[in-house]
Write a protein that holds these residues in place. Structure first.
Motif, PDB file in Angstrom:
ATOM      1  N   SER A 191      47.496  35.058  38.025  1.00  0.00           N
ATOM      2  CA  SER A 191      46.520  35.346  39.072  1.00  0.00           C
ATOM      3  C   SER A 191      45.424  36.228  38.485  1.00  0.00           C
ATOM      4  N   TYR A 192      44.219  36.029  38.993  1.00  0.00           N
ATOM      5  CA  TYR A 192      43.049  36.710  38.459  1.00  0.00           C
ATOM      6  C   TYR A 192      42.255  37.335  39.602  1.00  0.00           C
ATOM      7  N   LEU A 228      35.689  28.855  37.581  1.00  0.00           N
ATOM      8  CA  LEU A 228      35.271  28.893  38.970  1.00  0.00           C
ATOM      9  C   LEU A 228      36.467  28.756  39.889  1.00  0.00           C
ATOM     10  N   ILE A 229      36.223  29.067  41.147  1.00  0.00           N
ATOM     11  CA  ILE A 229      37.266  29.073  42.169  1.00  0.00           C
ATOM     12  C   ILE A 229      37.076  27.862  43.075  1.00  0.00           C
ATOM     13  N   LEU A 230      38.168  27.137  43.302  1.00  0.00           N
ATOM     14  CA  LEU A 230      38.213  26.063  44.291  1.00  0.00           C
ATOM     15  C   LEU A 230      39.474  26.263  45.114  1.00  0.00           C
ATOM     16  N   ASN A 231      39.311  26.488  46.409  1.00  0.00           N
ATOM     17  CA  ASN A 231      40.455  26.668  47.300  1.00  0.00           C
ATOM     18  C   ASN A 231      41.434  27.725  46.802  1.00  0.00           C
ATOM     19  N   ASN A 232      40.904  28.854  46.400  1.00  0.00           N
ATOM     20  CA  ASN A 232      41.685  30.002  45.913  1.00  0.00           C
ATOM     21  C   ASN A 232      42.466  29.733  44.627  1.00  0.00           C
ATOM     22  N   GLY A 236      32.094  31.695  37.596  1.00  0.00           N
ATOM     23  CA  GLY A 236      32.446  33.044  38.023  1.00  0.00           C
ATOM     24  C   GLY A 236      32.465  33.232  39.527  1.00  0.00           C
ATOM     25  N   LYS A 237      32.263  32.145  40.287  1.00  0.00           N
ATOM     26  CA  LYS A 237      32.147  32.245  41.751  1.00  0.00           C
ATOM     27  C   LYS A 237      33.076  31.248  42.442  1.00  0.00           C
ATOM     28  N   ASP A 238      33.112  31.369  43.774  1.00  0.00           N
ATOM     29  CA  ASP A 238      33.845  30.417  44.595  1.00  0.00           C
ATOM     30  C   ASP A 238      32.936  29.225  44.875  1.00  0.00           C
ATOM     31  N   ALA A 239      33.330  28.053  44.381  1.00  0.00           N
ATOM     32  CA  ALA A 239      32.526  26.845  44.544  1.00  0.00           C
ATOM     33  C   ALA A 239      33.147  25.883  45.551  1.00  0.00           C
ATOM     34  N   THR A 240      34.121  26.340  46.317  1.00  0.00           N
ATOM     35  CA  THR A 240      34.862  25.467  47.226  1.00  0.00           C
ATOM     36  C   THR A 240      33.951  24.720  48.195  1.00  0.00           C
ATOM     37  N   ILE A 260      44.065  27.155  35.816  1.00  0.00           N
ATOM     38  CA  ILE A 260      44.691  28.232  35.030  1.00  0.00           C
ATOM     39  C   ILE A 260      45.416  29.256  35.893  1.00  0.00           C
ATOM     40  N   GLY A 261      45.243  29.212  37.198  1.00  0.00           N
ATOM     41  CA  GLY A 261      45.926  30.170  38.047  1.00  0.00           C
ATOM     42  C   GLY A 261      45.336  30.232  39.436  1.00  0.00           C
TER      43      GLY A 261
END
Length: 109
Positions: free
Chosen positions: A35-36, A52-56, A80-84, A105-106
């Motif tokens: 987790s990051y 990037l972040i997709l759905n946490n 580096g951002k949430d792209a969901t 990756i996590g």
């Protein structure tokens, strides 16, 4: 057989046939259960290191940036951002969603 880690994925090299096969379950606790923090993720916002972040979930798309069919700029823009929200609005195919799992990756802490 030899094992190696490449781009967050574990690969097993079949030396008898000289082919690489992705083995996604070789070390899941090492790669996928990490987790990051959002702060840590935000440090990976360039072409050289692009998460990037997709759905946490956190994806390291560094090796995918130049392969993205929609161009590299959009991946780096969301690095580096949430792209969901954007990812869902674009209407990615089930195949694209499945391919993204290769770069998982996590999760977000």
């Amino acid at each position: 057989y030899q094992r190696r880690v490449h781009g967050g994925n574990c690969f097993k090299k079949d030396t008898s046939h000289n082919t690489d096969q992705a083995i996604l379950n070789v070390a899941p606790s090492i790669v996928r259960d990490s987790s990051y923090s959002k702060e840590e993720i935000s440090n990976h916002s360039s072409r050289e290191s692009c998460w990037l972040i997709l759905n946490n979930k956190v994806y390291d798309l560094t090796k995918f940036v130049d392969k993205h069919p929609g161009g590299s700029n959009i991946i780096v823009k969301y690095g580096g951002k949430d792209a969901t929200k954007f990812f869902d609005q674009v209407g990615h195919t089930p195949a694209a969603r499945k391919e993204a799992e290769e770069y998982l990756i996590g999760s977000v802490a």
